[in-house]
Design a protein around this motif. Structure first.
Motif, mmCIF file in Angstrom:
data_model
loop_
_atom_site.group_PDB
_atom_site.id
_atom_site.type_symbol
_atom_site.label_atom_id
_atom_site.label_comp_id
_atom_site.label_asym_id
_atom_site.label_seq_id
_atom_site.Cartn_x
_atom_site.Cartn_y
_atom_site.Cartn_z
ATOM 1 N N THR A 1 0.837 -1.191 0.000
ATOM 2 C CA THR A 1 0.000 0.000 0.000
ATOM 3 C C THR A 1 0.875 1.246 0.000
ATOM 4 O O THR A 1 2.100 1.181 0.125
ATOM 5 C CB THR A 1 -0.951 -0.012 1.207
ATOM 6 O OG1 THR A 1 -1.998 0.947 0.991
ATOM 7 C CG2 THR A 1 -0.219 0.317 2.502
ATOM 8 N N ARG A 2 0.241 2.398 -0.150
ATOM 9 C CA ARG A 2 0.956 3.678 -0.299
ATOM 10 C C ARG A 2 1.734 4.036 0.974
ATOM 11 O O ARG A 2 1.591 3.401 2.017
ATOM 12 C CB ARG A 2 -0.066 4.769 -0.605
ATOM 13 C CG ARG A 2 -1.146 4.885 0.443
ATOM 14 C CD ARG A 2 -2.378 5.594 -0.074
ATOM 15 N NE ARG A 2 -3.442 5.593 0.922
ATOM 16 C CZ ARG A 2 -4.730 5.600 0.621
ATOM 17 N NH1 ARG A 2 -5.130 5.599 -0.632
ATOM 18 N NH2 ARG A 2 -5.639 5.615 1.575
ATOM 19 N N GLY A 3 2.557 5.062 0.883
ATOM 20 C CA GLY A 3 3.243 5.628 2.033
ATOM 21 C C GLY A 3 4.068 4.629 2.815
ATOM 22 O O GLY A 3 5.100 4.146 2.343
ATOM 23 N N PRO A 4 3.644 4.289 4.046
ATOM 24 C CA PRO A 4 4.431 3.380 4.888
ATOM 25 C C PRO A 4 4.695 2.035 4.230
ATOM 26 O O PRO A 4 5.793 1.481 4.353
ATOM 27 C CB PRO A 4 3.571 3.230 6.144
ATOM 28 C CG PRO A 4 2.713 4.450 6.170
ATOM 29 C CD PRO A 4 2.437 4.791 4.738
ATOM 30 N N GLN B 1 -0.994 9.538 3.320
ATOM 31 C CA GLN B 1 0.103 8.654 2.932
ATOM 32 C C GLN B 1 0.585 8.898 1.500
ATOM 33 O O GLN B 1 1.169 8.017 0.865
ATOM 34 C CB GLN B 1 -0.309 7.183 3.091
ATOM 35 C CG GLN B 1 -0.681 6.819 4.533
ATOM 36 C CD GLN B 1 -1.079 5.364 4.691
ATOM 37 O OE1 GLN B 1 -1.494 4.706 3.735
ATOM 38 N NE2 GLN B 1 -0.989 4.848 5.909
ATOM 39 N N GLU B 2 0.418 10.093 0.988
ATOM 40 C CA GLU B 2 0.796 10.382 -0.397
ATOM 41 C C GLU B 2 2.307 10.542 -0.549
ATOM 42 O O GLU B 2 2.973 11.202 0.251
ATOM 43 C CB GLU B 2 0.117 11.663 -0.888
ATOM 44 C CG GLU B 2 0.470 11.998 -2.335
ATOM 45 C CD GLU B 2 -0.162 13.293 -2.821
ATOM 46 O OE1 GLU B 2 0.081 13.657 -3.986
ATOM 47 O OE2 GLU B 2 -0.884 13.943 -2.030
ATOM 48 N N ILE B 3 2.848 9.928 -1.590
ATOM 49 C CA ILE B 3 4.243 10.085 -2.011
ATOM 50 C C ILE B 3 4.258 10.072 -3.539
ATOM 51 O O ILE B 3 3.454 9.368 -4.168
ATOM 52 C CB ILE B 3 5.139 8.949 -1.472
ATOM 53 C CG1 ILE B 3 5.236 8.992 0.056
ATOM 54 C CG2 ILE B 3 6.557 9.031 -2.063
ATOM 55 C CD1 ILE B 3 6.034 7.828 0.647
ATOM 56 N N ASP B 4 5.166 10.826 -4.120
ATOM 57 C CA ASP B 4 5.353 10.775 -5.567
ATOM 58 C C ASP B 4 6.204 9.541 -5.868
ATOM 59 O O ASP B 4 7.431 9.599 -5.872
ATOM 60 C CB ASP B 4 6.043 12.050 -6.047
ATOM 61 C CG ASP B 4 6.170 12.110 -7.568
ATOM 62 O OD1 ASP B 4 5.969 11.062 -8.225
ATOM 63 O OD2 ASP B 4 6.495 13.192 -8.097
ATOM 64 N N PHE B 5 5.550 8.412 -6.117
ATOM 65 C CA PHE B 5 6.285 7.152 -6.231
ATOM 66 C C PHE B 5 7.204 7.073 -7.453
ATOM 67 O O PHE B 5 8.321 6.552 -7.338
ATOM 68 C CB PHE B 5 5.313 5.971 -6.214
ATOM 69 C CG PHE B 5 4.598 5.833 -4.894
ATOM 70 C CD1 PHE B 5 5.315 5.608 -3.732
ATOM 71 C CD2 PHE B 5 3.222 5.951 -4.807
ATOM 72 C CE1 PHE B 5 4.673 5.494 -2.514
ATOM 73 C CE2 PHE B 5 2.569 5.840 -3.599
ATOM 74 C CZ PHE B 5 3.288 5.612 -2.440
ATOM 75 N N PRO B 6 6.796 7.558 -8.633
ATOM 76 C CA PRO B 6 7.766 7.539 -9.743
ATOM 77 C C PRO B 6 9.039 8.316 -9.418
ATOM 78 O O PRO B 6 10.144 7.877 -9.766
ATOM 79 C CB PRO B 6 6.984 8.174 -10.897
ATOM 80 C CG PRO B 6 5.553 7.846 -10.593
ATOM 81 C CD PRO B 6 5.447 7.945 -9.099
#
Length: 549
Positions: free
Chosen positions: A73-76, A113-118
């Motif tokens: 899942t996102r973030g953590p 939990q937002e992060i710019d994953f690319p």
């Protein structure tokens, strides 16, 4: 016919041959979990921490040659899983990490939990992207597989917006992706033959990107015909059969000093699949990037790797199995060298442990283990000096039989062993872990128990972060700081997960525990209590380092 994005994604994984994935569930990809419900072709392995899930996927990719699959899942969840991506990149292993992401409308607001994953994964993956349209999932998944398995294999990261996975759209499935054919250039092979014809002290360094059982077979056939000494790159010891008359052992941490001298004296170095990284080359000094007194032939499946660090006198871009097969079948009038047999004899001598005064002598323990455990046992380990006893004294069998991170990541051994036990239920699987290493991912014993994994864990407990303690004693002798550990009863810990357990404090006790574990089945754990005095399989001791200072 419309499908949800989650269903389209699962359908693409099945088409690409995925039969197992590893995950810690998250609300951000519930649509994928729903699509996996009752899915007969794909087994969902639920793990206890995303780092463990990513390590399992990395190990699975190493064993199959197809990308290991992990969902987080996102973030953590994504940040926990990032360690597996880093290992897959440095180990050149195919893997795809799918990350549940915030809704498209929420992006840019620092949503939950937002992060710019690319952006986050771009430096550590071969490709990192976000799928914005459910209709394009087949395209993205096919490309992810192509990128992960072509050239130098490695990890891909795809972010999946939660609302995109719920969209119901029409999409056209993509067919099974295969790696591109990379045959060996005939002119390059002729040039290599000419170099061998002029060489007096050639040596090969093998293992790495795209190495497989076919490569192992044909390369050994070629090297044995010519009598070429073959050294394995760091933690690539199953790249060639140890019984081969030209097998010279391994490079990396704690290599045979005679092998090191042989590589230094070589006038021709043939690196096949190996990146010639820092560990294999002892900090780029065993072979220097410019190697003024040596000729380097570098054979690798990725053109971007050739001449990227090392100046190659003869760079050859080819698939490892294609090169090995054509080399084995190549007709030439080369005379064979006697160096291969000499190097093998040197390794056999180095491979035999000598008794020391430790209450629990790991060298003798490993020797006893190799004499009774199956020859094709899969040995899995993370990072730490404890692994050196197996690297030096174990004899790695059929490929795959060594799952160990060249990235030097702690906590890899237990998750890798779970993946190996599920992939090869008929083979013996052993995770070897130090006390510090084990507790990085010891919770994955729960995953092993849940899925009935048949494996043995050996916890080597010296009450210290042993590798760092060794460096500390060398640089700051007697000033112990930050490296001592107070440990639990690891046998009781294992028993809590339903494992059969043994505790050993002597060599005889360790050998007895090994025999009992070999005869048992299911989840097993041996708590091996050792003394910090014996720092490494190479003979480093606390007292010796202090005396030298």
């Amino acid at each position: 016919m419309t499908r949800t994005g989650g269903q389209i994604l699962v359908d693409q994984l099945a088409i690409q041959g995925c039969d197992r994935l590893f995950t810690v569930p998250g609300e951000s990809f519930l649509a994928v979990l729903d699509a996996l419900h009752g899915h007969d072709a794909i087994e969902t392995v639920v793990c206890r921490q995303e780092g463990g899930a990513a390590f399992m996927a990395c190990a699975d990719g190493a064993m199959t040659g197809r990308p290991g699959i992990a969902f987080a899942t996102r973030g953590p969840g994504a940040t926990n899983a990032s360690i597996g991506v880093h290992v897959a990149m440095q180990d050149s292993q195919p893997m795809i990490l799918f990350i549940g992401d915030v809704d498209r409308e929420m992006r840019g607001r620092e949503g939950f939990q937002e992060i710019d994953f690319p952006a986050m994964f771009a430096p550590m993956a071969k490709w990192a992207a976000r799928i914005e349209s459910a209709a394009r999932i087949p395209e993205f998944v096919a490309k992810a597989y192509a990128v992960a398995i072509s050239g130098r294999p490695g990890p891909v990261v795809l972010a999946l917006p939660e609302d995109m996975l719920r969209d119901e759209v029409e999409a056209i499935d993509r067919p099974l992706v295969q790696p591109p054919t990379q045959p060996l250039c005939a002119e390059a092979m002729m040039a290599l033959v000419d170099l061998l014809n002029d060489a007096t002290n050639p040596v090969c360094i093998v293992g790495g990107a795209g190495w497989n059982a076919k490569t192992r077979h044909y390369f050994a056939e070629w090297a044995e015909r010519l009598g070429l000494p073959v050294a394995c790159a760091f933690r690539r010891q199953d790249a060639i059969d140890w019984q081969s008359p030209v097998y010279a052992g391994n490079l990396g941490y704690g290599p045979n000093p005679k092998l090191v001298e042989r590589v230094k004296a070589a006038d021709l170095v043939i690196a096949v699949g190996a990146r010639l990284g820092e560990a294999t080359t002892e900090g780029y000094e065993l072979i220097t990037p410019d190697h003024p007194d040596q000729i380097l032939v570098h054979i690798h499946p990725d053109p971007d790797e050739l001449n990227s660090v090392y100046r190659a006198d003869l760079p050859i871009c080819a698939a490892m199995d294609e090169f090995a097969e054509q080399a084995a079948l190549w007709e030439d009038d080369l005379l064979s060298f006697d160096a291969g047999k000499a190097a093998h004899d040197e390794w056999l001598a180095w491979n035999e442990p000598e008794a020391n005064d430790a209450a629990l002598d790991l060298g003798l323990g490993v020797k006893a283990m190799r004499e009774s455990w199956p020859a094709d046992t899969i040995i899995c380990n993370g990072a730490g000096n404890f692994s050196g006893w197996w690297h030096r004294f174990w004899r790695y069998g059929d490929m795959p039989s060594q799952l160990a991170p060249t990235a030097g990541a702690m906590g890899y051994g237990v998750p890798a062993a779970v993946a190996a036990a599920l992939r090869f239920p008929e083979r013996a699987v052993v995770a070897v872990a130090g006390d510090g290493d084990f507790l990085m991912n010891g919770q994955e014993l729960a995953t092993a128990a849940q899925y009935g994994a048949n494996l043995t864990v050996i916890v080597v407990d010296n009450g210290n972060y042993g590798t760092i303690r060794m460096h500390q004693e060398r640089e700051y002798p007697g000033r112990v700081s930050g490296t001592q550990l107070t440990n639990p009863d690891f046998a009781a810990f294992g028993a809590a997960f339903g494992a059969q357990v043994w505790t050993a404090e002597t060599t005889d006790g360790f050998v007895e525990a090994l025999e009992a574990a070999r005869e048992a089945s299911g989840l097993r754990l041996i708590h091996a209590k050792t003394d910090i005095e014996k720092l490494s399989a190479g003979g480093a001791t606390v007292s010796g380092l202090r005396a030298r200072a």
